[in-house]
Scaffold this motif. Sequence first.
Motif, PDB file in Angstrom:
ATOM      1  N   TYR A   1      27.116 -17.053 -46.593  1.00  0.00           N
ATOM      2  CA  TYR A   1      27.378 -15.757 -45.964  1.00  0.00           C
ATOM      3  C   TYR A   1      26.467 -14.662 -46.502  1.00  0.00           C
ATOM      4  CZ  TYR A   1      30.047 -11.891 -43.937  1.00  0.00           C
ATOM      5  OH  TYR A   1      30.415 -10.787 -43.212  1.00  0.00           O
ATOM      6  N   TYR A   2      26.161 -14.736 -47.818  1.00  0.00           N
ATOM      7  CA  TYR A   2      25.357 -13.688 -48.438  1.00  0.00           C
ATOM      8  C   TYR A   2      23.985 -14.178 -48.911  1.00  0.00           C
ATOM      9  CZ  TYR A   2      29.456 -10.617 -48.697  1.00  0.00           C
ATOM     10  OH  TYR A   2      30.536  -9.822 -48.394  1.00  0.00           O
ATOM     11  N   TYR A   3      23.968 -15.209 -49.764  1.00  0.00           N
ATOM     12  CA  TYR A   3      22.768 -15.490 -50.541  1.00  0.00           C
ATOM     13  C   TYR A   3      21.566 -15.849 -49.687  1.00  0.00           C
ATOM     14  CZ  TYR A   3      26.176 -15.765 -54.364  1.00  0.00           C
ATOM     15  OH  TYR A   3      27.182 -15.507 -55.257  1.00  0.00           O
ATOM     16  N   ILE A   4      21.748 -16.670 -48.669  1.00  0.00           N
ATOM     17  CA  ILE A   4      20.614 -17.047 -47.825  1.00  0.00           C
ATOM     18  C   ILE A   4      20.008 -15.814 -47.164  1.00  0.00           C
ATOM     19  CG2 ILE A   4      19.949 -18.306 -45.738  1.00  0.00           C
ATOM     20  CD1 ILE A   4      21.935 -20.483 -46.558  1.00  0.00           C
ATOM     21  N   ASP A   5      20.857 -14.950 -46.639  1.00  0.00           N
ATOM     22  CA  ASP A   5      20.359 -13.722 -46.025  1.00  0.00           C
ATOM     23  C   ASP A   5      19.773 -12.772 -47.062  1.00  0.00           C
ATOM     24  OD1 ASP A   5      20.996 -14.572 -43.514  1.00  0.00           O
ATOM     25  OD2 ASP A   5      22.900 -13.507 -43.404  1.00  0.00           O
ATOM     26  N   TYR A   6      20.327 -12.763 -48.284  1.00  0.00           N
ATOM     27  CA  TYR A   6      19.748 -11.952 -49.350  1.00  0.00           C
ATOM     28  C   TYR A   6      18.283 -12.328 -49.578  1.00  0.00           C
ATOM     29  CZ  TYR A   6      24.186 -10.026 -51.168  1.00  0.00           C
ATOM     30  OH  TYR A   6      25.360  -9.338 -51.346  1.00  0.00           O
TER      31      TYR A   6
ATOM     32  N   LEU B   1      15.287  -9.854 -48.805  1.00  0.00           N
ATOM     33  CA  LEU B   1      14.524  -9.349 -49.953  1.00  0.00           C
ATOM     34  C   LEU B   1      13.036  -9.579 -49.763  1.00  0.00           C
ATOM     35  CD1 LEU B   1      14.724  -8.174 -52.897  1.00  0.00           C
ATOM     36  CD2 LEU B   1      14.623 -10.550 -53.671  1.00  0.00           C
ATOM     37  N   LEU B   2      12.671 -10.769 -49.304  1.00  0.00           N
ATOM     38  CA  LEU B   2      11.258 -11.087 -49.121  1.00  0.00           C
ATOM     39  C   LEU B   2      10.664 -10.414 -47.890  1.00  0.00           C
ATOM     40  CD1 LEU B   2      11.255 -14.824 -50.234  1.00  0.00           C
ATOM     41  CD2 LEU B   2      10.650 -12.786 -51.544  1.00  0.00           C
ATOM     42  N   ASP B   3      11.522  -9.854 -47.064  1.00  0.00           N
ATOM     43  CA  ASP B   3      11.050  -9.035 -45.944  1.00  0.00           C
ATOM     44  C   ASP B   3      10.963  -7.558 -46.318  1.00  0.00           C
ATOM     45  OD1 ASP B   3      10.674 -11.103 -44.177  1.00  0.00           O
ATOM     46  OD2 ASP B   3      12.692 -10.970 -43.323  1.00  0.00           O
ATOM     47  N   GLY B   4      11.245  -7.251 -47.609  1.00  0.00           N
ATOM     48  CA  GLY B   4      11.096  -5.886 -48.084  1.00  0.00           C
ATOM     49  C   GLY B   4      12.378  -5.093 -48.229  1.00  0.00           C
TER      50      GLY B   4
ATOM     51  N   TYR C   1      16.569 -12.077 -57.657  1.00  0.00           N
ATOM     52  CA  TYR C   1      15.176 -12.460 -57.876  1.00  0.00           C
ATOM     53  C   TYR C   1      15.072 -13.956 -58.158  1.00  0.00           C
ATOM     54  CZ  TYR C   1      14.110  -7.464 -58.333  1.00  0.00           C
ATOM     55  OH  TYR C   1      13.961  -6.116 -58.103  1.00  0.00           O
ATOM     56  N   SER C   2      15.967 -14.471 -58.964  1.00  0.00           N
ATOM     57  CA  SER C   2      15.867 -15.879 -59.373  1.00  0.00           C
ATOM     58  C   SER C   2      16.029 -16.824 -58.190  1.00  0.00           C
ATOM     59  CB  SER C   2      16.911 -16.194 -60.452  1.00  0.00           C
ATOM     60  OG  SER C   2      18.225 -16.238 -59.908  1.00  0.00           O
ATOM     61  N   ILE C   3      16.924 -16.498 -57.265  1.00  0.00           N
ATOM     62  CA  ILE C   3      17.130 -17.401 -56.127  1.00  0.00           C
ATOM     63  C   ILE C   3      16.050 -17.231 -55.060  1.00  0.00           C
ATOM     64  CG2 ILE C   3      19.614 -17.592 -56.471  1.00  0.00           C
ATOM     65  CD1 ILE C   3      20.027 -15.548 -54.244  1.00  0.00           C
ATOM     66  N   SER C   4      15.185 -16.215 -55.215  1.00  0.00           N
ATOM     67  CA  SER C   4      14.113 -15.990 -54.245  1.00  0.00           C
ATOM     68  C   SER C   4      12.793 -16.596 -54.686  1.00  0.00           C
ATOM     69  CB  SER C   4      13.928 -14.482 -54.019  1.00  0.00           C
ATOM     70  OG  SER C   4      15.119 -13.885 -53.533  1.00  0.00           O
ATOM     71  N   ILE C   5      12.683 -17.026 -55.940  1.00  0.00           N
ATOM     72  CA  ILE C   5      11.410 -17.521 -56.467  1.00  0.00           C
ATOM     73  C   ILE C   5      10.919 -18.732 -55.693  1.00  0.00           C
ATOM     74  CG2 ILE C   5      10.356 -18.661 -58.461  1.00  0.00           C
ATOM     75  CD1 ILE C   5      11.958 -16.780 -60.243  1.00  0.00           C
ATOM     76  N   GLY C   6      11.813 -19.661 -55.374  1.00  0.00           N
ATOM     77  CA  GLY C   6      11.399 -20.874 -54.676  1.00  0.00           C
ATOM     78  C   GLY C   6      10.761 -20.586 -53.332  1.00  0.00           C
ATOM     79  N   LYS C   7      11.295 -19.614 -52.623  1.00  0.00           N
ATOM     80  CA  LYS C   7      10.712 -19.260 -51.325  1.00  0.00           C
ATOM     81  C   LYS C   7       9.453 -18.437 -51.494  1.00  0.00           C
ATOM     82  CE  LYS C   7      11.569 -17.374 -46.764  1.00  0.00           C
ATOM     83  NZ  LYS C   7      12.517 -16.836 -45.781  1.00  0.00           N
ATOM     84  N   ALA C   8       9.461 -17.496 -52.440  1.00  0.00           N
ATOM     85  CA  ALA C   8       8.313 -16.607 -52.618  1.00  0.00           C
ATOM     86  C   ALA C   8       7.098 -17.336 -53.181  1.00  0.00           C
ATOM     87  CB  ALA C   8       8.703 -15.455 -53.534  1.00  0.00           C
TER      88      ALA C   8
ATOM     89  N   PHE D   1       6.884 -21.014 -53.838  1.00  0.00           N
ATOM     90  CA  PHE D   1       6.691 -22.433 -53.511  1.00  0.00           C
ATOM     91  C   PHE D   1       6.953 -22.759 -52.039  1.00  0.00           C
ATOM     92  CE2 PHE D   1       7.999 -22.090 -57.988  1.00  0.00           C
ATOM     93  CZ  PHE D   1       6.889 -22.650 -58.604  1.00  0.00           C
ATOM     94  N   ASN D   2       7.141 -21.730 -51.230  1.00  0.00           N
ATOM     95  CA  ASN D   2       7.297 -21.887 -49.786  1.00  0.00           C
ATOM     96  C   ASN D   2       8.505 -22.762 -49.413  1.00  0.00           C
ATOM     97  OD1 ASN D   2       6.404 -21.134 -47.216  1.00  0.00           O
ATOM     98  ND2 ASN D   2       5.298 -23.067 -46.941  1.00  0.00           N
ATOM     99  N   LEU D   3       9.542 -22.722 -50.233  1.00  0.00           N
ATOM    100  CA  LEU D   3      10.779 -23.413 -49.883  1.00  0.00           C
ATOM    101  C   LEU D   3      11.551 -22.583 -48.872  1.00  0.00           C
ATOM    102  CD1 LEU D   3      12.049 -24.530 -53.426  1.00  0.00           C
ATOM    103  CD2 LEU D   3      10.751 -25.894 -51.785  1.00  0.00           C
ATOM    104  N   SER D   4      12.483 -23.211 -48.194  1.00  0.00           N
ATOM    105  CA  SER D   4      13.409 -22.436 -47.372  1.00  0.00           C
ATOM    106  C   SER D   4      14.327 -21.643 -48.285  1.00  0.00           C
ATOM    107  CB  SER D   4      14.235 -23.376 -46.488  1.00  0.00           C
ATOM    108  OG  SER D   4      15.104 -24.165 -47.296  1.00  0.00           O
ATOM    109  N   ALA D   5      14.962 -20.611 -47.737  1.00  0.00           N
ATOM    110  CA  ALA D   5      15.906 -19.835 -48.538  1.00  0.00           C
ATOM    111  C   ALA D   5      17.014 -20.739 -49.070  1.00  0.00           C
ATOM    112  CB  ALA D   5      16.486 -18.698 -47.704  1.00  0.00           C
TER     113      ALA D   5
END
Length: 229
Positions: free
Chosen positions: A58-63, A67-70, A95-102, A104-108
């Motif tokens: 509900y939250y984290y994936i959209d977070y 976040l990476l969209d600014g 920030y920590s849960i966004s590192i993989g996407k930012a 390493f190009n992982l999905s959220a």
Amino acid sequence: FGIAVFVRYYTRDLFISTYSNNIFHLVIDDTDSLGIGAYTGTEPGEILYLEGYADFSYYYIDYVNALLDGWNPYSGGIAEGDHLGGYVYGPLYIYSISIGKAWFNLSAYDSIVVSNIVLDSLSYVMVYLIGKKVSGNVIALIVALVGSFSPIALFYASIRGLNAPLMNFLALVFVYYFLERKDGRAILFLALATMTKQFPLFLALPVGFWMMRRYGILKGIGFILLYIF
């Protein structure tokens, strides 16, 4: 660390392949291969309703995506009535849960899963290092291994994907440095843990008094100011 990572991925994959991604409503079938229905008294064909937070989906994936969209998580919702307006924790978790996407190009989705599993596994490395200082190598290894198989930890962090692993890891690093009497580093990691979730605040007051006892009032206050700033 390797054992903890393997156990977490294996448990997550096994649970989801058996009950699907809907981990709040488990449909118990005739095989009940994991025995959860038998354990809870749920008959085949019935649905087992599990309580708990649905923050991962509900939250984290959209977070992560926002976040990476600014998006600034402390600025409120990105649209009127949007559920992203309720971020109340320190910045380090998002920030920590966004590192993989930012980086390493992982999905959220995968970015959050990998972050949680790696940090939760690192926590048991710290359990081992702390235990080794207190009770010796063999007992420390046993405690860390047994802890890494803890059902509540596996379910909370690996399957439900909730947000304790980073805080736990940083708090355990604090304990390690505190036992090493490297108090500047200890206070730094306590502050970082607090910047993840608010619960380490409960350690701040007794730790502040302990620093005054260890070093005297003035230097103890200095450590408190280090924690605050």
